[in-house]
Design a protein around this motif. Structure first.
Motif, PDB file in Angstrom:
ATOM      1  N   LEU A   1      -4.213  -0.583  -3.308  1.00  0.00           N
ATOM      2  CA  LEU A   1      -4.889   0.697  -3.041  1.00  0.00           C
ATOM      3  C   LEU A   1      -5.766   0.585  -1.798  1.00  0.00           C
ATOM      4  CD1 LEU A   1      -6.015   1.632  -6.665  1.00  0.00           C
ATOM      5  CD2 LEU A   1      -4.271   2.834  -5.321  1.00  0.00           C
TER       6      LEU A   1
ATOM      7  N   ASN B   1       2.561  -4.075  -5.257  1.00  0.00           N
ATOM      8  CA  ASN B   1       1.220  -3.834  -5.819  1.00  0.00           C
ATOM      9  C   ASN B   1       1.101  -2.516  -6.561  1.00  0.00           C
ATOM     10  OD1 ASN B   1       1.124  -5.649  -3.482  1.00  0.00           O
ATOM     11  ND2 ASN B   1      -1.021  -5.867  -4.077  1.00  0.00           N
ATOM     12  N   LEU B   2       1.798  -1.480  -6.093  1.00  0.00           N
ATOM     13  CA  LEU B   2       1.721  -0.175  -6.765  1.00  0.00           C
ATOM     14  C   LEU B   2       3.036   0.150  -7.485  1.00  0.00           C
ATOM     15  CD1 LEU B   2      -0.311   1.789  -4.057  1.00  0.00           C
ATOM     16  CD2 LEU B   2      -1.153   0.505  -6.045  1.00  0.00           C
ATOM     17  N   CYS B   3       3.775  -0.892  -7.880  1.00  0.00           N
ATOM     18  CA  CYS B   3       5.052  -0.734  -8.605  1.00  0.00           C
ATOM     19  C   CYS B   3       6.072   0.059  -7.794  1.00  0.00           C
ATOM     20  CB  CYS B   3       4.845  -0.058  -9.960  1.00  0.00           C
ATOM     21  SG  CYS B   3       3.781  -0.969 -11.088  1.00  0.00           S
ATOM     22  N   MET B   4       5.959   0.028  -6.485  1.00  0.00           N
ATOM     23  CA  MET B   4       6.817   0.869  -5.649  1.00  0.00           C
ATOM     24  C   MET B   4       7.795   0.074  -4.793  1.00  0.00           C
ATOM     25  SD  MET B   4       6.360   4.129  -5.981  1.00  0.00           S
ATOM     26  CE  MET B   4       5.209   5.207  -6.842  1.00  0.00           C
TER      27      MET B   4
ATOM     28  N   ILE C   1      -3.425  -4.295  -7.958  1.00  0.00           N
ATOM     29  CA  ILE C   1      -3.472  -2.837  -7.797  1.00  0.00           C
ATOM     30  C   ILE C   1      -4.574  -2.453  -6.809  1.00  0.00           C
ATOM     31  CG2 ILE C   1      -3.917  -0.647  -9.001  1.00  0.00           C
ATOM     32  CD1 ILE C   1      -2.833  -2.152 -11.572  1.00  0.00           C
ATOM     33  N   VAL C   2      -5.764  -3.036  -7.026  1.00  0.00           N
ATOM     34  CA  VAL C   2      -6.888  -2.705  -6.153  1.00  0.00           C
ATOM     35  C   VAL C   2      -6.589  -3.149  -4.721  1.00  0.00           C
ATOM     36  CG1 VAL C   2      -9.311  -3.230  -5.686  1.00  0.00           C
ATOM     37  CG2 VAL C   2      -8.572  -2.699  -8.011  1.00  0.00           C
TER      38      VAL C   2
ATOM     39  N   HIS D   1       0.809  -1.230   0.000  1.00  0.00           N
ATOM     40  CA  HIS D   1       0.000   0.000   0.000  1.00  0.00           C
ATOM     41  C   HIS D   1       0.843   1.281   0.000  1.00  0.00           C
ATOM     42  CE1 HIS D   1      -3.510   2.477   0.885  1.00  0.00           C
ATOM     43  NE2 HIS D   1      -2.872   3.022   1.889  1.00  0.00           N
ATOM     44  N   TYR D   2       2.065   1.181   0.497  1.00  0.00           N
ATOM     45  CA  TYR D   2       2.868   2.405   0.701  1.00  0.00           C
ATOM     46  C   TYR D   2       3.338   3.080  -0.580  1.00  0.00           C
ATOM     47  CZ  TYR D   2       3.621   1.227   5.680  1.00  0.00           C
ATOM     48  OH  TYR D   2       3.478   0.949   7.011  1.00  0.00           O
ATOM     49  N   LEU D   3       3.484   4.403  -0.475  1.00  0.00           N
ATOM     50  CA  LEU D   3       4.262   5.187  -1.432  1.00  0.00           C
ATOM     51  C   LEU D   3       5.522   5.642  -0.664  1.00  0.00           C
ATOM     52  CD1 LEU D   3       1.372   7.263  -3.060  1.00  0.00           C
ATOM     53  CD2 LEU D   3       2.379   5.097  -3.823  1.00  0.00           C
TER      54      LEU D   3
ATOM     55  N   ALA E   1      11.418   1.387  -5.111  1.00  0.00           N
ATOM     56  CA  ALA E   1      11.468   2.795  -4.683  1.00  0.00           C
ATOM     57  C   ALA E   1      11.218   2.921  -3.177  1.00  0.00           C
ATOM     58  CB  ALA E   1      10.436   3.613  -5.460  1.00  0.00           C
TER      59      ALA E   1
ATOM     60  N   VAL F   1       2.021  -7.103 -11.979  1.00  0.00           N
ATOM     61  CA  VAL F   1       1.081  -6.256 -11.264  1.00  0.00           C
ATOM     62  C   VAL F   1      -0.233  -6.259 -12.037  1.00  0.00           C
ATOM     63  CG1 VAL F   1       0.657  -3.961 -10.349  1.00  0.00           C
ATOM     64  CG2 VAL F   1       2.993  -4.870 -10.391  1.00  0.00           C
ATOM     65  N   THR F   2      -1.168  -7.094 -11.598  1.00  0.00           N
ATOM     66  CA  THR F   2      -2.467  -7.218 -12.268  1.00  0.00           C
ATOM     67  C   THR F   2      -3.461  -6.210 -11.683  1.00  0.00           C
ATOM     68  OG1 THR F   2      -3.253  -8.781 -10.632  1.00  0.00           O
ATOM     69  CG2 THR F   2      -2.096  -9.703 -12.528  1.00  0.00           C
ATOM     70  N   SER F   3      -4.635  -6.121 -12.310  1.00  0.00           N
ATOM     71  CA  SER F   3      -5.664  -5.205 -11.799  1.00  0.00           C
ATOM     72  C   SER F   3      -6.025  -5.553 -10.355  1.00  0.00           C
ATOM     73  CB  SER F   3      -6.904  -5.257 -12.687  1.00  0.00           C
ATOM     74  OG  SER F   3      -6.609  -4.689 -13.947  1.00  0.00           O
TER      75      SER F   3
END
Lengths: 346, 346
Positions: B283, B200-203, B279-280, B172-174, B206, B274-276
């Motif tokens: 998020l 999950n959020l491509c992060m 991602i959900v 979930h994190y950014l 990073a 990373v599928t839909s």
């Protein structure tokens, strides 16, 4: 200048994604995806051969459909999104631009290697005069300093570009690299700023966020990251992450996820993944498109492809200089042979 | 305290990767990867069932091999790397810890939901007394504030943990979220700090970089990101990126890329993407492991699985509460039915 928190998402799935399938997307595939992205409210849909207008050729790959048919198909699929095309002077000409404008292209992108931006002048002027949105792009931008990129962008703005920006063609950047470059460009120009990532170091989304925070307001992205090498920024991740950070895109999430599912099922034979070759290419700062040729030459000559990538990076080789791959491989092979002989003599 | 610029890479390929293959990694697969990672100089190799010691069961999945055989195999493959195991109190007991220590585990990780850290006390003490490295882990850490996490880490340090840290179990994190949390923990404790990402959020990469800049000095990662849901931090990307930023890991790049190639070819039936749904889930902040059950329930009841994920996130559902998926689906189904009837009456 546009509002700071409004980001225009520029969908390159049907152009940069072509690299991943050797320019073999069919008109039916294009229609399916364009309709879904249009329905989700994606503002700009780019279409064409991976290398842009006029590029279909034996040298970089023959597309399965003509520029004309691809544009007609996508134009017909859109009732709210704008249509964009990409052109590299040399491959494309003013005749190609005129055809694209006649077919309803709303956005014309002219790209050039980061230090060779002056070739964009006549095409940016031409597009501007025709009343479409003219955009100037600097490729392989990690090879120039923030100041050089900012100067180049000022010049493209003076040629008539209504948006200017940079591609991280080899997926080399980390977020701080992007922040410095976009901030320098933001300081220098008044027009919109474009940023386009590749995912070689798993940084495509993070770099795009860094770009938007530094002042970029047009971000390129592709469904499921479909694109050259390790792929591009994953559009259906980028959009909700931007929303979470307070940026606005006007795109509806579920519709975008549906479009990405269509891309995965109907367009992509394999997913975009970050392989060892992608990583080395990104670290070395070499054009992602070199992958297949480097692998072939390395296998044939019994050399480690990673050594070839790092040497190409050291030599600052750019797209179009594919012939140097063999020269580099020969030199590495000779060096290896000498080392082996030295070992035998000892 | 360790030097700021020295990062210990903790390789979870043979433990978190198990989630991606329903705990079916064979002993031969484990040996192949462990030997390659050991040869590359990866300092710590974790092994076991995806949910840790003692977890093999009908409820979360039967592993193809016993904890004992997995540990024996990996221990034999290592001549420079240390071996780690993971345990969730409830699944594992002190008997499991004793067996792991007898089989040569150098690092014992005890995990708990972020607000339930007190269950780690007796196991951290037990491991510490046995003379192995004791580490305390907070799962689903996005559900607690930086201050709560720092307080929990202080407590685990007091229980004897020589390293403490956080898992981003739902991806979930950014980066800024990570920076705040790791900085708060760094401020509060004297021991090493662990950070573990999901992509999950491509992060994932990073976020791991953000963690290391904020003071984390043990980073988890997996070959090709092999792991639950969208996968973990890609180890062979993380390491050269850390090197480029001036951190040291002691790992040799080509050897690491070779190990990742082995993982891709020999361990992974499909790549981590990373599928839909991923991602959900990221998020919404829902445990990645819920994916298959949510999808099954949604299909059976004709509900959008994305609605289920967002509702589970709103309810702050945690791992172990899988039964709530059906309750949520039933409530959504009823709401949908009412809305449909309303529409018909109008």
């Amino acid at each position: 200048m546009t509002k700071t928190h409004q980001i225009t998402i520029h969908d390159s799935t049907l152009r940069d994604g072509q690299h991943a399938v050797h320019h073999q997307l069919t008109l039916e595939q294009m229609r399916l995806y364009a309709e879904a992205a249009n329905a989700a409210g994606v503002p700009v849909i780019e279409v064409g051969h991976g290398n842009g207008l006029g590029a279909s050729s034996l040298q970089v790959g023959l597309a399965v459909s003509s520029d004309l048919d691809m544009m007609k198909t996508v134009r017909q699929a859109l009732n709210q999104s704008r249509m964009a095309v990409f052109m590299l002077p040399g491959w494309g000409t003013t005749r190609d631009l005129d055809q694209a404008i006649a077919e309803g292209a709303d956005v014309i992108r002219i790209g050039a290697h980061c230090t060779e931006y002056s070739v964009t002048e006549r095409y940016l002027e031409h597009a501007r005069k025709a009343g479409v949105e003219a955009q100037g792009i600097l490729l392989m931008s990690h090879m120039a300093s923030p100041k050089q990129l900012a100067d180049a962008c000022v010049n493209m703005q003076n040629y008539g570009a209504q948006a200017v920006g940079i591609f991280d063609s080899s997926g080399h950047y980390l977020p701080d690299d992007v922040t410095k470059r976009i901030a320098a460009i933001r300081e220098a120009v008044d027009v919109s700023i474009i940023y386009h990532s590749h995912n070689n170091l798993c940084m495509a989304v993070a770099n795009s966020i860094a770009a938007s925070k530094a002042g970029a307001n047009i971000l390129d992205a592709c469904a499921r990251g479909f694109g050259a090498g390790a792929g591009n920024t994953q559009i259906e991740v980028l959009v909700p992450v931007l929303h979470r950070l307070g940026f606005e895109t006007g795109i509806e999430l579920y519709g975008l996820l549906d479009a990405a599912d269509i891309a995965e099922c109907e367009l992509m034979p394999t997913p975009s993944t970050v392989t060892s070759t992608s990583i080395v290419s990104g670290l070395a700062g070499v054009f992602s498109g070199f992958k297949s040729k480097v692998t072939a030459v390395a296998t044939e000559m019994g050399i480690d492809p990673r050594d070839i990538f790092f040497e190409l990076g050291r030599l600052q080789v750019i797209a179009g200089q594919e012939d140097l791959i063999i020269d580099v491989a020969l030199a590495l092979s000779k060096r290896q042979k000498n080392a082996d002989e030295q070992t035998c003599q000892n």
